[in-house]
Design a protein around this motif. Structure first.
Motif, PDB file in Angstrom:
ATOM      1  N   MET A 123       0.577  -1.839   0.174  1.00  0.00           N
ATOM      2  CA  MET A 123       0.069  -0.157  -0.016  1.00  0.00           C
ATOM      3  C   MET A 123       0.744   1.334  -0.252  1.00  0.00           C
ATOM      4  O   MET A 123       1.614   1.305   0.792  1.00  0.00           O
ATOM      5  CB  MET A 123      -1.062  -0.627   1.522  1.00  0.00           C
ATOM      6  N   ASP A 124       0.311   2.379  -1.080  1.00  0.00           N
ATOM      7  CA  ASP A 124       1.100   3.236  -0.814  1.00  0.00           C
ATOM      8  C   ASP A 124       0.886   4.779   0.353  1.00  0.00           C
ATOM      9  O   ASP A 124       0.499   6.092   0.426  1.00  0.00           O
ATOM     10  CB  ASP A 124       1.521   3.955  -2.291  1.00  0.00           C
ATOM     11  N   PHE A 125       0.994   3.965   1.310  1.00  0.00           N
ATOM     12  CA  PHE A 125       0.741   4.785   2.955  1.00  0.00           C
ATOM     13  C   PHE A 125       1.624   5.112   3.160  1.00  0.00           C
ATOM     14  O   PHE A 125       2.567   4.300   2.946  1.00  0.00           O
ATOM     15  CB  PHE A 125      -0.711   3.932   3.550  1.00  0.00           C
ATOM     16  N   PRO A 126       2.310   6.235   4.123  1.00  0.00           N
ATOM     17  CA  PRO A 126       2.980   6.620   4.642  1.00  0.00           C
ATOM     18  C   PRO A 126       3.528   5.550   5.341  1.00  0.00           C
ATOM     19  O   PRO A 126       2.801   4.920   6.163  1.00  0.00           O
ATOM     20  CB  PRO A 126       2.579   7.958   5.524  1.00  0.00           C
ATOM     21  N   ALA A 127       4.721   5.241   5.604  1.00  0.00           N
ATOM     22  CA  ALA A 127       5.077   4.229   6.298  1.00  0.00           C
ATOM     23  C   ALA A 127       4.729   4.019   8.179  1.00  0.00           C
ATOM     24  O   ALA A 127       4.501   2.993   8.485  1.00  0.00           O
ATOM     25  CB  ALA A 127       7.046   4.161   6.564  1.00  0.00           C
ATOM     26  N   LYS A 128       4.422   5.727   8.646  1.00  0.00           N
ATOM     27  CA  LYS A 128       4.398   6.114   9.959  1.00  0.00           C
ATOM     28  C   LYS A 128       2.788   4.784   9.542  1.00  0.00           C
ATOM     29  O   LYS A 128       3.080   4.320  10.639  1.00  0.00           O
ATOM     30  CB  LYS A 128       5.184   7.005   9.672  1.00  0.00           C
ATOM     31  N   LEU A 129       2.250   5.588   9.430  1.00  0.00           N
ATOM     32  CA  LEU A 129       0.870   5.582   9.128  1.00  0.00           C
ATOM     33  C   LEU A 129       0.544   3.586   9.014  1.00  0.00           C
ATOM     34  O   LEU A 129      -0.629   3.487   9.720  1.00  0.00           O
ATOM     35  CB  LEU A 129      -0.167   6.143   7.841  1.00  0.00           C
ATOM     36  N   ILE A 130       0.729   2.922   8.798  1.00  0.00           N
ATOM     37  CA  ILE A 130       0.755   1.748   8.444  1.00  0.00           C
ATOM     38  C   ILE A 130       1.909   1.518   9.707  1.00  0.00           C
ATOM     39  O   ILE A 130       0.852  -0.469   9.866  1.00  0.00           O
ATOM     40  CB  ILE A 130       1.621   1.299   7.240  1.00  0.00           C
ATOM     41  N   ASN A 131       2.820   1.321   9.730  1.00  0.00           N
ATOM     42  CA  ASN A 131       2.871   0.822  11.111  1.00  0.00           C
ATOM     43  C   ASN A 131       1.719   1.800  12.500  1.00  0.00           C
ATOM     44  O   ASN A 131       2.119  -0.219  13.259  1.00  0.00           O
ATOM     45  CB  ASN A 131       3.978   1.538  11.447  1.00  0.00           C
ATOM     46  N   ILE A 132       2.071   2.226  12.024  1.00  0.00           N
ATOM     47  CA  ILE A 132       0.134   2.288  13.556  1.00  0.00           C
ATOM     48  C   ILE A 132      -0.537   1.781  13.435  1.00  0.00           C
ATOM     49  O   ILE A 132      -1.365   1.031  13.785  1.00  0.00           O
ATOM     50  CB  ILE A 132      -0.218   3.928  13.524  1.00  0.00           C
ATOM     51  N   TYR A 133      -1.320   1.978  12.519  1.00  0.00           N
ATOM     52  CA  TYR A 133      -2.151   0.782  11.520  1.00  0.00           C
ATOM     53  C   TYR A 133      -2.176  -0.352  11.742  1.00  0.00           C
ATOM     54  O   TYR A 133      -3.331  -1.469  12.094  1.00  0.00           O
ATOM     55  CB  TYR A 133      -2.701   1.019  10.156  1.00  0.00           C
ATOM     56  N   ASN A 134      -1.099  -0.954  11.831  1.00  0.00           N
ATOM     57  CA  ASN A 134      -1.020  -2.570  12.035  1.00  0.00           C
ATOM     58  C   ASN A 134      -0.913  -2.935  13.616  1.00  0.00           C
ATOM     59  O   ASN A 134      -0.768  -3.475  13.285  1.00  0.00           O
ATOM     60  CB  ASN A 134       0.510  -2.909  11.035  1.00  0.00           C
ATOM     61  N   ALA A 135      -0.641  -1.922  14.225  1.00  0.00           N
ATOM     62  CA  ALA A 135      -0.360  -1.865  15.304  1.00  0.00           C
ATOM     63  C   ALA A 135      -1.832  -1.931  16.245  1.00  0.00           C
ATOM     64  O   ALA A 135      -2.291  -2.273  17.147  1.00  0.00           O
ATOM     65  CB  ALA A 135       0.180  -1.148  16.414  1.00  0.00           C
ATOM     66  N   ILE A 136      -2.517  -1.257  15.733  1.00  0.00           N
ATOM     67  CA  ILE A 136      -3.998  -1.636  16.202  1.00  0.00           C
ATOM     68  C   ILE A 136      -4.916  -1.893  16.086  1.00  0.00           C
ATOM     69  O   ILE A 136      -6.144  -2.218  15.895  1.00  0.00           O
ATOM     70  CB  ILE A 136      -4.824  -0.118  16.067  1.00  0.00           C
ATOM     71  N   ALA A 137      -4.946  -2.880  14.583  1.00  0.00           N
ATOM     72  CA  ALA A 137      -5.782  -3.231  13.351  1.00  0.00           C
ATOM     73  C   ALA A 137      -6.248  -5.037  14.636  1.00  0.00           C
ATOM     74  O   ALA A 137      -7.172  -5.414  14.544  1.00  0.00           O
ATOM     75  CB  ALA A 137      -5.199  -3.947  12.113  1.00  0.00           C
ATOM     76  N   PRO A 138      -4.860  -5.406  14.890  1.00  0.00           N
ATOM     77  CA  PRO A 138      -5.352  -6.673  16.079  1.00  0.00           C
ATOM     78  C   PRO A 138      -6.166  -6.006  17.230  1.00  0.00           C
ATOM     79  O   PRO A 138      -7.517  -7.535  17.259  1.00  0.00           O
ATOM     80  CB  PRO A 138      -4.144  -7.240  16.496  1.00  0.00           C
ATOM     81  N   VAL A 139      -6.190  -5.416  17.641  1.00  0.00           N
ATOM     82  CA  VAL A 139      -6.993  -4.802  18.676  1.00  0.00           C
ATOM     83  C   VAL A 139      -8.433  -4.648  17.920  1.00  0.00           C
ATOM     84  O   VAL A 139      -9.607  -4.851  18.511  1.00  0.00           O
ATOM     85  CB  VAL A 139      -6.459  -3.571  19.525  1.00  0.00           C
ATOM     86  N   LEU A 140      -8.711  -4.119  16.907  1.00  0.00           N
ATOM     87  CA  LEU A 140      -9.831  -3.709  16.645  1.00  0.00           C
ATOM     88  C   LEU A 140     -10.401  -5.276  16.030  1.00  0.00           C
ATOM     89  O   LEU A 140     -11.640  -5.486  15.699  1.00  0.00           O
ATOM     90  CB  LEU A 140      -9.951  -2.649  14.947  1.00  0.00           C
ATOM     91  N   GLU A 141      -9.821  -5.829  15.645  1.00  0.00           N
ATOM     92  CA  GLU A 141      -9.761  -7.604  14.795  1.00  0.00           C
ATOM     93  C   GLU A 141     -10.514  -8.206  16.313  1.00  0.00           C
ATOM     94  O   GLU A 141     -11.622  -8.810  15.853  1.00  0.00           O
ATOM     95  CB  GLU A 141      -9.280  -8.230  14.143  1.00  0.00           C
ATOM     96  N   VAL A 142     -10.196  -8.128  17.531  1.00  0.00           N
ATOM     97  CA  VAL A 142     -10.772  -8.383  18.776  1.00  0.00           C
ATOM     98  C   VAL A 142     -12.210  -7.792  19.036  1.00  0.00           C
ATOM     99  O   VAL A 142     -12.958  -8.581  19.265  1.00  0.00           O
ATOM    100  CB  VAL A 142      -9.339  -8.745  19.975  1.00  0.00           C
ATOM    101  N   ILE A 143     -12.146  -6.926  19.168  1.00  0.00           N
ATOM    102  CA  ILE A 143     -13.609  -6.313  19.202  1.00  0.00           C
ATOM    103  C   ILE A 143     -14.615  -6.379  18.295  1.00  0.00           C
ATOM    104  O   ILE A 143     -15.448  -6.718  19.219  1.00  0.00           O
ATOM    105  CB  ILE A 143     -13.431  -3.864  19.181  1.00  0.00           C
ATOM    106  N   VAL A 144     -14.263  -6.608  17.165  1.00  0.00           N
ATOM    107  CA  VAL A 144     -15.324  -7.264  16.110  1.00  0.00           C
ATOM    108  C   VAL A 144     -15.418  -8.444  17.181  1.00  0.00           C
ATOM    109  O   VAL A 144     -16.576  -8.757  16.960  1.00  0.00           O
ATOM    110  CB  VAL A 144     -15.127  -6.703  15.075  1.00  0.00           C
ATOM    111  N   ALA A 145     -14.386  -9.614  16.848  1.00  0.00           N
ATOM    112  CA  ALA A 145     -14.899 -10.659  17.523  1.00  0.00           C
ATOM    113  C   ALA A 145     -15.825 -10.656  18.825  1.00  0.00           C
ATOM    114  O   ALA A 145     -16.668 -11.630  18.570  1.00  0.00           O
ATOM    115  CB  ALA A 145     -14.233 -11.724  17.605  1.00  0.00           C
ATOM    116  N   LEU A 146     -15.819 -10.312  19.618  1.00  0.00           N
ATOM    117  CA  LEU A 146     -16.035 -10.069  20.840  1.00  0.00           C
ATOM    118  C   LEU A 146     -17.756  -9.533  20.891  1.00  0.00           C
ATOM    119  O   LEU A 146     -18.522  -9.741  21.183  1.00  0.00           O
ATOM    120  CB  LEU A 146     -15.396  -8.893  22.207  1.00  0.00           C
TER     121      LEU A 146
END
Length: 407
Positions: A43-66
């Motif tokens: 993805m051609d997003f800024p590397a910082k944005l991708i790193n931040i999003y990759n860090a919070i994405a698993p948390v959001l996935e757990v929220i959706v599963a719950l």
């Protein structure tokens, strides 16, 4: 079909086209919604944005599963519900549970989705890309995606707005869905905060489902229009014999071009098999959702007080089910319709202009190509229902039949 290697960012062979841009945009939306990259490049997003999003994405996935687990757990922890609340619990558990399974299934096939996107956006477009047909495909995609986003958002807003109005005008709590906790009669501040968090989790789920459905719809529409491209490609082969050059050169050029068309047809059939493999659960799930949910909505309409707020929720949810199912079945049916026109296009490709040995070779190619093109190309739901305009009408009727038997 050989696997497509991941494209590097420095590739110079990929030529951007409007289909490429469309798929790139859809994959960006899917990445921001689910944290999963369905594009064949980074993805051609800024590397910082991708790193931040990759860090919070698993948390959001757990929220959706719950959130999904909370729906299911409410059947044990919320026994004291009125009839409308019981219907809402059953309806939303069915819709959200099945759509979440579709989402998980698409994540499982993300590598196959990347190959499919690469093939439709780049590989096939390098050979033949008619501007008029591509413009038609883009217009259809934008129209259907806009309808999907609007009706999904309206359904969610109607539930939130309806519950909010009811909480403000009556003594009821803000209960737009039935979670495992808090109890529908719990009026503590922490209980109210829990209901708001539950509603926000629904937003996270809806964003994922909309993005995945957008991707599936775009792929399905693209495949249907790829058969249009093939038809025009074969018909335009006749123009080879109207150009300059000797008859022998024209015959050799026609034969080579015809072989390219046959190869494109094989790749397009592969794309059709891949969408059946990767999105088969989405097609099947939508059929099940349509039959069950419309039946529950009709029962709810018979038992619910005829107020504007109550009717608004039912109407928007019914439209969501009908339009969502229609978008899948209509476009899957278009694949069958467009593929059925290919044998006639192959026959009118100009093979009769060839002579002597070239004619013998070309006639064999035409016979093989037409035989293959005459095999019906269908997308199926539940492994046996051929998705089309006719099956859409039959499925909607079956929902009413189910309601008639139960009620």
């Amino acid at each position: 079909m050989p696997r497509i290697k991941k494209a590097s960012r420095n590739m110079t062979t990929i030529k951007s086209n409007r289909t490429y841009v469309l798929f790139h945009t859809i994959c960006k939306i899917a990445f921001l919604s689910s944290g999963t990259n369905f594009w064949f490049e980074d993805m051609d997003f800024p590397a910082k944005l991708i790193n931040i999003y990759n860090a919070i994405a698993p948390v959001l996935e757990v929220i959706v599963a719950l959130f999904i687990m909370s729906h299911c757990g409410a059947f044990w922890t919320q026994p004291n519900l009125n009839e409308k609340q019981s219907n809402d619990r059953m309806l939303l558990t069915c819709v959200n549970g099945l759509t979440y399974l579709v989402y998980v299934n698409i994540l499982y096939y993300k590598r196959e989705i990347r190959e499919l996107v690469m093939t439709l956006a780049v590989r096939l477009k390098e050979v033949c890309n008619d501007g008029t047909i591509e413009k038609m495909m883009l217009r259809t995609t934008y129209r259907y995606i806009s309808a999907l986003v609007f009706i999904c958002s309206s359904a969610m807003i109607s539930y939130g707005l309806g519950s909010g109005i009811q909480a403000l005008t009556t003594n009821a709590t803000f209960t737009n869905m039935i979670p495992v906790w808090p109890d529908v009669e719990d009026r503590r501040i922490i209980a109210g905060a829990g209901r708001v968090v539950h509603y926000i989790a629904w937003l996270f789920l809806l964003a994922r489902i909309i993005a995945i459905y957008m991707l599936i719809l775009t792929i399905t529409i693209s495949i249907a229009h790829q058969f249009k491209h093939l038809c025009k490609y074969f018909v335009n082969l006749n123009d080879i014999f109207e150009g300059s050059g000797s008859q022998e050169e024209k015959e050799r050029k026609f034969e080579n071009a015809f072989k390219v068309g046959v190869k494109m047809h094989a790749i397009t059939l592969w794309c059709t098999r891949q969408i059946q493999l990767t999105a088969g659960m989405a097609f099947s799930g939508q059929v099940i959702i349509n039959v069950c949910s419309l039946g529950l909505l009709m029962i709810q309409m018979m038992s619910t007080e005829r107020t504007l707020v109550a009717m608004m929720q039912i109407v928007f949810m019914a439209l969501l089910i009908l339009i969502g199912t229609g978008l899948f079945l209509w476009n899957a049916g278009d694949i069958t319709i467009e593929a059925s026109r290919l044998p006639a296009a192959i026959f009118h490709s100009g093979w009769h202009n060839c002579s002597r040995q070239s004619s013998v070779r070309v006639r064999k190619l035409v016979t093989i190509a037409m035989t293959q093109a005459q095999d019906r190309v269908v997308i199926k739901g539940l492994g046996l229902i051929e998705l089309s305009y006719e099956s859409y009408v039959a499925i909607v009727k079956s929902s009413y039949s189910l309601f008639s038997v139960i009620y």
